[in-house]
Design a protein around this motif. Structure first.
Motif, PDB file in Angstrom:
ATOM      1  N   PHE A   1       0.861  -1.182   0.000  1.00 28.61           N
ATOM      2  CA  PHE A   1       0.000   0.000   0.000  1.00 28.61           C
ATOM      3  C   PHE A   1       0.898   1.232   0.000  1.00 28.61           C
ATOM      4  N   ASP A   2       0.374   2.329  -0.523  1.00 24.97           N
ATOM      5  CA  ASP A   2       1.177   3.525  -0.749  1.00 24.97           C
ATOM      6  C   ASP A   2       1.863   4.067   0.496  1.00 24.97           C
ATOM      7  N   GLY A   3       1.281   3.912   1.668  1.00 21.94           N
ATOM      8  CA  GLY A   3       1.866   4.466   2.879  1.00 21.94           C
ATOM      9  C   GLY A   3       3.007   3.649   3.459  1.00 21.94           C
ATOM     10  N   CYS A   4       3.319   2.520   2.881  1.00 19.28           N
ATOM     11  CA  CYS A   4       4.388   1.660   3.389  1.00 19.28           C
ATOM     12  C   CYS A   4       5.747   2.166   2.909  1.00 19.28           C
ATOM     13  N   PRO A   5       6.685   2.399   3.825  1.00 21.45           N
ATOM     14  CA  PRO A   5       7.992   2.884   3.404  1.00 21.45           C
ATOM     15  C   PRO A   5       8.917   1.779   2.878  1.00 21.45           C
ATOM     16  N   SER A   6       8.504   0.513   2.950  1.00 18.41           N
ATOM     17  CA  SER A   6       9.410  -0.592   2.626  1.00 18.41           C
ATOM     18  C   SER A   6       9.125  -1.301   1.314  1.00 18.41           C
ATOM     19  N   TRP A   7       8.016  -0.991   0.650  1.00 14.62           N
ATOM     20  CA  TRP A   7       7.684  -1.768  -0.531  1.00 14.62           C
ATOM     21  C   TRP A   7       8.697  -1.563  -1.657  1.00 14.62           C
ATOM     22  N   GLU A   8       9.268  -0.368  -1.769  1.00 18.73           N
ATOM     23  CA  GLU A   8      10.242  -0.132  -2.838  1.00 18.73           C
ATOM     24  C   GLU A   8      11.510  -0.960  -2.617  1.00 18.73           C
ATOM     25  N   THR A   9      11.945  -1.083  -1.370  1.00 20.81           N
ATOM     26  CA  THR A   9      13.087  -1.946  -1.051  1.00 20.81           C
ATOM     27  C   THR A   9      12.732  -3.392  -1.354  1.00 20.81           C
TER      28      THR A   9
ATOM     29  N   ASP B   1     -11.126  -3.138   3.474  1.00 23.60           N
ATOM     30  CA  ASP B   1     -12.029  -4.076   2.790  1.00 23.60           C
ATOM     31  C   ASP B   1     -11.280  -4.872   1.732  1.00 23.60           C
ATOM     32  N   GLU B   2     -10.460  -4.185   0.955  1.00 26.17           N
ATOM     33  CA  GLU B   2      -9.672  -4.878  -0.061  1.00 26.17           C
ATOM     34  C   GLU B   2      -8.611  -5.771   0.589  1.00 26.17           C
ATOM     35  N   ALA B   3      -8.031  -5.298   1.685  1.00 30.96           N
ATOM     36  CA  ALA B   3      -7.054  -6.121   2.416  1.00 30.96           C
ATOM     37  C   ALA B   3      -7.701  -7.426   2.881  1.00 30.96           C
ATOM     38  N   GLU B   4      -8.920  -7.350   3.370  1.00 27.36           N
ATOM     39  CA  GLU B   4      -9.647  -8.549   3.806  1.00 27.36           C
ATOM     40  C   GLU B   4      -9.918  -9.468   2.614  1.00 27.36           C
ATOM     41  N   ARG B   5     -10.383  -8.905   1.532  1.00 30.17           N
ATOM     42  CA  ARG B   5     -10.704  -9.706   0.343  1.00 30.17           C
ATOM     43  C   ARG B   5      -9.468 -10.422  -0.201  1.00 30.17           C
ATOM     44  N   LEU B   6      -8.329  -9.735  -0.192  1.00 31.42           N
ATOM     45  CA  LEU B   6      -7.088 -10.304  -0.721  1.00 31.42           C
ATOM     46  C   LEU B   6      -6.306 -11.111   0.316  1.00 31.42           C
ATOM     47  N   GLN B   7      -6.785 -11.114   1.554  1.00 33.33           N
ATOM     48  CA  GLN B   7      -6.060 -11.726   2.668  1.00 33.33           C
ATOM     49  C   GLN B   7      -4.619 -11.188   2.716  1.00 33.33           C
ATOM     50  N   PHE B   8      -4.560  -9.878   2.727  1.00 31.00           N
ATOM     51  CA  PHE B   8      -3.313  -9.118   2.697  1.00 31.00           C
ATOM     52  C   PHE B   8      -2.612  -9.214   4.041  1.00 31.00           C
ATOM     53  N   LEU B   9      -1.373  -9.715   4.030  1.00 33.18           N
ATOM     54  CA  LEU B   9      -0.617  -9.926   5.258  1.00 33.18           C
ATOM     55  C   LEU B   9       0.252  -8.738   5.643  1.00 33.18           C
ATOM     56  N   GLY B  10       0.255  -7.714   4.842  1.00 34.24           N
ATOM     57  CA  GLY B  10       1.059  -6.535   5.133  1.00 34.24           C
ATOM     58  C   GLY B  10       1.973  -6.219   3.975  1.00 34.24           C
ATOM     59  N   SER B  11       2.476  -5.010   3.988  1.00 37.41           N
ATOM     60  CA  SER B  11       3.277  -4.496   2.881  1.00 37.41           C
ATOM     61  C   SER B  11       4.755  -4.475   3.237  1.00 37.41           C
TER      62      SER B  11
ATOM     63  N   GLU C   1      -6.954 -13.985  11.652  1.00 35.95           N
ATOM     64  CA  GLU C   1      -8.404 -13.837  11.801  1.00 35.95           C
ATOM     65  C   GLU C   1      -8.899 -12.621  11.032  1.00 35.95           C
ATOM     66  N   GLN C   2      -8.057 -11.573  10.976  1.00 35.93           N
ATOM     67  CA  GLN C   2      -8.432 -10.338  10.301  1.00 35.93           C
ATOM     68  C   GLN C   2      -7.264  -9.849   9.446  1.00 35.93           C
ATOM     69  N   TYR C   3      -7.622  -9.126   8.408  1.00 32.98           N
ATOM     70  CA  TYR C   3      -6.620  -8.561   7.512  1.00 32.98           C
ATOM     71  C   TYR C   3      -6.886  -7.065   7.398  1.00 32.98           C
ATOM     72  N   ALA C   4      -5.804  -6.272   7.366  1.00 33.61           N
ATOM     73  CA  ALA C   4      -5.941  -4.825   7.285  1.00 33.61           C
ATOM     74  C   ALA C   4      -4.666  -4.247   6.690  1.00 33.61           C
ATOM     75  N   LEU C   5      -4.743  -2.966   6.308  1.00 30.32           N
ATOM     76  CA  LEU C   5      -3.539  -2.289   5.830  1.00 30.32           C
ATOM     77  C   LEU C   5      -2.525  -2.212   6.956  1.00 30.32           C
TER      78      LEU C   5
END
Length: 111
Positions: free
Chosen positions: A8-16, A43-53, A69-73
Motif C-alpha cells: 500500500f502507498d503508505g508503506c515505506p518498505s515496498w520499494e526496497t 475491505d480490499e485487504a480482507e478480500r485479498l487476505q493481505f498480510l502486510g506491505s 483472523e483479520q486482515y488490514a492495511l
C-alpha cells in the motif's frame, strides 16, 4: 510463473522489497514481470487476505504464509540476519522462490 508484490502507498518498505525481489529474480536467472498490487483500504485487504506491505506471492501462493483472523492495511516485518526489517533480504527471497518453484503445484511453469 506469476509474481505479485502486494503493498500500500503508505508503506515505506515496498520499494526496497521490489528492488530485492528484482535482484533475486535476476540472480536466479528468471525473467518474469512482477505484478504490483496496490491494496486500497481494509475491505480490499480482507478480500485479498493481505498480510502486510510488502507481501510476495508466487503463482498465487504467499511466500511467507500466515494464518490470521483479520486482515488490514499495515506494514510487514521480516526477520533478517540484521534483525527485523521492512523487507526480506535478497537471499531469503531467492530461497523462497527456489522452494516454491521446486514444490510448486503440478503444471506450474518452471524457469
Amino acid at each position: 510463473m506469476k509474481i505479485d508484490l502486494l503493498y500500500f502507498d503508505g508503506c515505506p518498505s515496498w520499494e526496497t522489497g521490489l528492488a530485492h525481489l528484482q535482484t533475486a529474480l535476476a540472480a536466479e536467472g528468471m525473467e518474469t514481470d512482477v505484478r504490483m498490487v496496490n491494496v486500497h483500504g481494509d475491505d480490499e485487504a480482507e478480500r485479498l487476505q493481505f498480510l502486510g506491505s510488502p507481501s510476495f506471492r508466487l503463482n498465487g501462493q504467499e511466500l511467507w504464509p500466515e494464518r490470521r483472523e483479520q486482515y488490514a492495511l499495515g506494514c510487514r516485518v521480516y526477520l533478517t540476519p540484521q534483525g527485523f526489517r521492512g523487507a526480506p533480504t535478497v537471499e531469503a527471497l531467492r530461497e523462497k522462490i527456489r522452494a516454491a518453484v521446486s514444490e510448486g503445484p503440478a503444471g506450474a511453469s518452471r524457469p
